[in-house]
Design a protein around this motif. Structure first.
Motif: not given
Lengths: 253, 239
Positions: A1-3, A5, A221, A250-252
């Motif tokens: 999934m695109h997260s 930033r 974005d 979001i990125r983990h």
């Protein structure tokens, strides 16, 4: 999934990270290398490091300092400050930048943008816009760290830059910068409506909720954050947690 | 003789690759010299930019044969971003260009994407084990849940590969408009979905490995791939 930033921003003056309000009244926050490492460890998705007086004083940024900021980080870095030429861009890339942000000199010599895109690729060239409200629904692009008029309408200027192929827009609200009252959503909406490239909103981050609004309502974005991190009001995981609660990927780390 | 040589073919941010490798070994060099590249035990092809410019960069330095010979000798080769694309047979960026052909397949532009997804695909996106994503590339994959424990469980399919120890669903940093399209599904190590489209994000066959994303820019999970490659290179040098 695109997260989405979350990007801390370091404004650098001399050997220090500084922060003001409306890009003025700068206070010393701390050591750039230490802060960069701290935000990387907290889970920053990228980092922006800008020499904010280079163009005003018409001198080159401290590339050794820029290089040492990047040394311990394994995330993308956007750097900028005082870029006047393709040669300057190359110097930033050699200092470890993945992308460079260009503002002041591009407003005077717009072909710098298309030349830079041609030479280094769109993904590498970020248009930095310092927008200040001039009348309802209109903003003027400022330069030299929010100090000088360019005479350009910010939206028209962004359209031109899009035509020249820049890869990303770093959109700063001079009116909201450092105020911690939330992003300028009207400005953000005006830009995301015309941009087919990523828009990074900067200036006014208040809390996790304000970040979530910029993404969900303003279609940013990426969100750029300074004061609330510098003054330890929030840590990056807190902000990301709130964003995730509002269904933002979001990125983990 | 350095064990690992970063091939400098005049393109991209080579310093970040160097910085990441140096975290795990000092035995790494950066070179455009055919002899130094020939003597290395393993190669890294970094890069960013256009396919043709990349191939031309290798050609003018006389490095095409060196890289192909290294591959034929079984030396580990890690291609990153453009470097990964060059491993395939053909690229269609601004025309049609011949690649290194170390793996069968092509490099093509993203089709029209859903959900307002923009190109270039820029930013963080998750990688999934191709073995566990039922649909082949291009057909879209179901959304995966991303619990950390479960990610480790699903990541077990990567044991013994350059992705060993990486959690399935881990986020990596991408910047590209063209994607890897290997002919053989068995060469797909990981897949990523963007704008409803699934593409190969890590390809590999034996000693040849390509990452579409930038592991050297992908935080702690990305650095694990670099660590794994360094160990692969060290083992190869001992053989």
């Amino acid at each position: 999934m695109h997260s989405v930033r979350l990007i801390p921003r370091l404004d650098i003056k001399g050997p220090n990270v500084v922060k003001g309000i409306h890009l003025e009244g700068l206070r010393v926050i701390g050591n750039p290398v230490d802060l960069a490492r701290k935000y990387f460890e907290q889970g920053a998705d990228e980092l922006i490091a800008m020499d904010i007086v280079a163009s005003l004083y018409q001198r080159s940024p401290d590339f050794d300092l820029m290089r040492s900021i990047g040394n311990e980080l394994f995330i993308p870095l956007t750097m900028g400050g005082g870029i006047q030429s393709l040669h300057d861009i190359n110097n930033f890339l050699r200092a470890g930048a993945d992308k460079v942000a260009i503002n002041t000199y591009a407003t005077r010599n717009p072909t710098l943008l298309s030349e830079a895109v041609h030479q280094f690729g769109a993904q590498c060239i970020v248009l930095s816009v310092e927008a200040k409200r001039s009348s309802p629904g209109h903003w003027e692009a400022y330069t030299d760290g929010g100090r000088e008029h360019s005479g350009l309408d910010a939206i028209e200027w962004i359209k031109r830059a899009l035509d020249m192929g820049v890869g990303e827009i770093l959109l700063t609200s001079v009116d909201f910068d450092g105020t911690k009252k939330g992003y300028d959503r009207e400005l953000l909406a005006a830009v995301t409506a015309i941009a087919d490239i990523p828009v990074v909103i900067h200036g006014g981050a208040k809390d996790g909720m304000s970040l979530a609004e910029a993404v969900n309502d303003g279609h940013a974005d990426a969100v750029c954050v300074a004061s609330i991190l510098h003054y330890d009001e929030y840590a990056i995981p807190d902000l990301k947690k709130t964003m995730a609660e509002h269904r933002i990927p979001i990125r983990h780390p | 003789m350095a064990r690992i040589c970063i091939v400098d073919y005049g393109i991209g941010n080579i310093h970040s690759a160097m910085k990441a490798l140096k975290r795990f070994t000092q035995d790494v060099s950066l070179s455009e010299d055919p002899k130094e590249i020939r003597d290395a035990a393993a190669l890294v092809l970094p890069g960013q930019g256009a396919f043709e410019a990349g191939m031309e960069g290798l050609r003018v330095r006389g490095l095409l044969d060196e890289v192909k010979t290294a591959a034929a000798k079984g030396k580990p080769i890690l291609g990153i971003c453009l470097g990964a694309q060059l491993l395939l047979e053909k690229g269609y960026e601004f025309g049609e260009w011949e690649g290194l052909g170390l793996l069968p397949g092509e490099v093509v532009h993203f089709p029209p994407l859903k959900d307002g997804a923009k190109t270039p695909h820029m930013g963080w996106n998750s990688i999934e084990s191709a073995l566990l994503v039922p649909s082949p590339p291009g057909r879209g994959c179901p959304e995966q849940s991303r619990g950390a424990g479960e990610g480790q469980e699903r990541g077990k399919a990567w044991k013994g590969t350059v992705l060993e120890g990486v959690n399935a669903g881990a986020d990596m940093y991408f910047i590209h408009s063209y994607f890897l399209k290997p002919k053989d599904p068995a060469h797909v190590l990981a897949e990523t979905m963007y704008g409803g489209f699934t593409f190969a994000s890590v390809i590999g066959k034996g000693n040849i490995i390509g990452c579409q994303f930038h592991p050297e820019k992908s935080g702690k999970m990305g650095i694990r791939i670099i660590d794994n490659f360094v160990r692969l290179a060290q083992n190869a040098a001992r053989r």
